[in-house]
Write an enzyme that holds these catalytic residues in place. Structure first.
Site, PDB file in Angstrom:
ATOM      1  N   LYS A  35       0.839  -1.260   0.137  1.00 41.47           N
ATOM      2  CA  LYS A  35      -0.004   0.060  -0.189  1.00 41.47           C
ATOM      3  C   LYS A  35       1.014   1.260   0.051  1.00 41.47           C
ATOM      4  O   LYS A  35       2.173   1.316   0.264  1.00 41.47           O
ATOM      5  CB  LYS A  35      -0.933  -0.060   1.191  1.00 41.47           C
ATOM      6  N   TYR A 244      16.694  29.619  10.545  1.00 48.28           N
ATOM      7  CA  TYR A 244      15.511  30.568  10.830  1.00 48.28           C
ATOM      8  C   TYR A 244      15.394  30.703  12.413  1.00 48.28           C
ATOM      9  O   TYR A 244      15.692  29.491  13.023  1.00 48.28           O
ATOM     10  CB  TYR A 244      14.291  29.611  10.343  1.00 48.28           C
TER      11      TYR A 244
HETATM   12  C1  PLP Z   1      -0.577  -1.780   6.802  1.00 52.31           C
HETATM   13  C2  PLP Z   1      -1.304  -3.070   7.027  1.00 52.31           C
HETATM   14  C3  PLP Z   1      -0.660  -4.533   7.084  1.00 52.31           C
HETATM   15  C4  PLP Z   1       0.721  -4.185   7.065  1.00 52.31           C
HETATM   16  O1  PLP Z   1       1.535  -3.877   8.338  1.00 52.31           O
HETATM   17  P1  PLP Z   1       2.823  -3.660   8.650  1.00 52.31           P
HETATM   18  O2  PLP Z   1       2.774  -3.138  10.081  1.00 52.31           O
HETATM   19  O3  PLP Z   1       3.305  -2.511   7.706  1.00 52.31           O
HETATM   20  O4  PLP Z   1       3.700  -5.004   8.387  1.00 52.31           O
HETATM   21  C5  PLP Z   1      -1.236  -5.498   7.214  1.00 52.31           C
HETATM   22  N1  PLP Z   1      -2.493  -5.308   7.287  1.00 52.31           N
HETATM   23  C6  PLP Z   1      -3.303  -4.579   7.280  1.00 52.31           C
HETATM   24  C7  PLP Z   1      -4.750  -4.342   7.625  1.00 52.31           C
HETATM   25  C8  PLP Z   1      -2.845  -3.123   7.319  1.00 52.31           C
HETATM   26  O5  PLP Z   1      -3.495  -1.970   7.328  1.00 52.31           O
END
Ligand code: PLP
Length: 348
Positions: A35, A244
């Site tokens: 994702k 800054y």
């Molecule tokens: C993002 C996500 C994962 C992967 O999680 P990690 O902690 O990055 O391994 C798996 N299942 C769901 C439902 C997620 O949202």
């Protein structure tokens, strides 16, 4: 050469996938979560590499991401969509052959109204209260859904990166109770759950962050390296200030290098006072505030100022940098900027 260069090691991603795969038994499938454009590292390249490595199942957040991943993994791989069957997603789910994880009664109704013969999975809520069907919806729909042969029944752990957290066992219990008698494939574990041990593995584990070298997979090979060119170096006297807000005041003469990356490139401003960058093995303190495109660094301790300094390397991981900024590696990775030159190493 780009002002700042991000190097992404696809062989390391593949090695991390294999190492996570080795944490579960042969009968457990290891999928890959890609994702947010593969946690910012390019979902297409990552997924293609992992498909070659043997990964057969991928997970994305929304259908649009699945469409992009489909073109790089070919027609055979399975691609699940965490957000499920959203309003307006039907065409994309069908055209790219994506499997929505149905999250609610509303999504179930939509799915069977518009694509009754299209594969689906089910996401259950076991206590995180984020996505997934609650017990009452599940009770009401369970027999209808199971009769239609879901590709996967899954849930997600809220605290898996803390092995001792009592929520892990409670969610495991809840998942077992909700899936008792279900003969579809089951999945509960992301990276953290994969590391919690075989009780949490069920039929399929779905690591994300560990593939990209992030906590909680401490044995991970580093995947990203980021270095930024030194634009200018100057000598300052005691009492002179840098950046800054005059946030840094020299207590003695210092050499200050200005490098070509800033918060517009995902280097969060909050990391300023605690962060360092590296010249080889030698740490150099970030001084003054991080600007939009620039960071100022105290390089007084270097015999020679190199052409560029490393922000991420084997010496400083995304999690180290995240600590300095008071956040987590998950947030740093997908924020890594689009101005960087990107080099992919390893076979594709
Ligand atoms: C993002 C996500 C994962 C992967 O999680 P990690 O902690 O990055 O391994 C798996 N299942 C769901 C439902 C997620 O949202």
């Amino acid at each position: 050469m780009n002002a700042a260069e991000l190097t992404i090691d696809l062989d390391a991603v593949a090695a991390n996938w294999r190492a996570l795969d080795a944490k579960s038994s042969q009968s457990v499938e290891t999928a890959a979560v890609v994702k947010a454009n593969g946690y910012g590292l390019d979902a297409g390249r990552v997924a293609a590499r992992l498909a070659r490595e043997g990964a057969r199942t991928f997970f994305v957040a929304i259908a649009e991401e699945g469409k992009a991943v489909r073109t790089s993994v070919g027609p055979e791989a399975r691609i699940f969509v965490f957000s499920g069957h959203m309003d307006g997603a039907t065409d994309m789910l069908q055209q790219s052959n994506l499997i929505p994880l149905l999250n609610s009664a509303e999504q179930v109704t939509r799915h069977f109204a518009v694509s009754p013969s299209h594969a689906f999975g089910i996401q259950l809520d076991t206590g995180m209260n984020r996505l997934g069907m609650e017990q009452d919806d599940w009770d009401a729909l369970r027999s209808e859904l199971l009769a239609n042969g879901p590709s996967l029944v899954m849930s997600h752990l809220a605290c898996a990166d803390e092995p001792g957290h009592q929520m892990n066992a409670r969610q495991l219990e809840a998942f077992r109770a909700m899936t008792a008698g279900v003969n579809a494939p089951l999945s509960l574990a992301a990276t953290g759950g994969t590391l919690l041990g075989s009780d949490y593995h069920f039929d399929l584990v779905r690591p994300g962050v560990g593939l990209y070298g992030g906590f909680p997979f401490k044995e991970a090979e580093p995947v990203v390296r980021l270095s930024a060119q030194v634009i200018q170096t100057r000598e300052i006297q005691a009492t002179e200030t840098v950046g800054y807000g005059y946030a840094y005041i020299a207590d003695e003469p210092r050499t200050i290098a200005t490098i070509a990356a800033g918060y517009a490139d995902g280097l969060i401003r909050a990391m300023g006072p605690k962060a360092q960058v590296y010249s080889g093995n030698t740490p150099c303190k970030v001084v003054g505030r991080v600007s939009m495109d620039l960071i100022t660094v105290d390089v007084t301790n270097l015999e020679q100022v190199p052409a560029s300094l490393d922000i991420l390397s084997a010496h400083q991981t995304v999690d180290d940098l995240a600590d300095a900024a008071g956040t987590i590696g998950y947030e740093i990775l997908p924020s890594l900027g689009h101005r960087y030159g990107r080099t992919y190493r390893g076979s594709t």
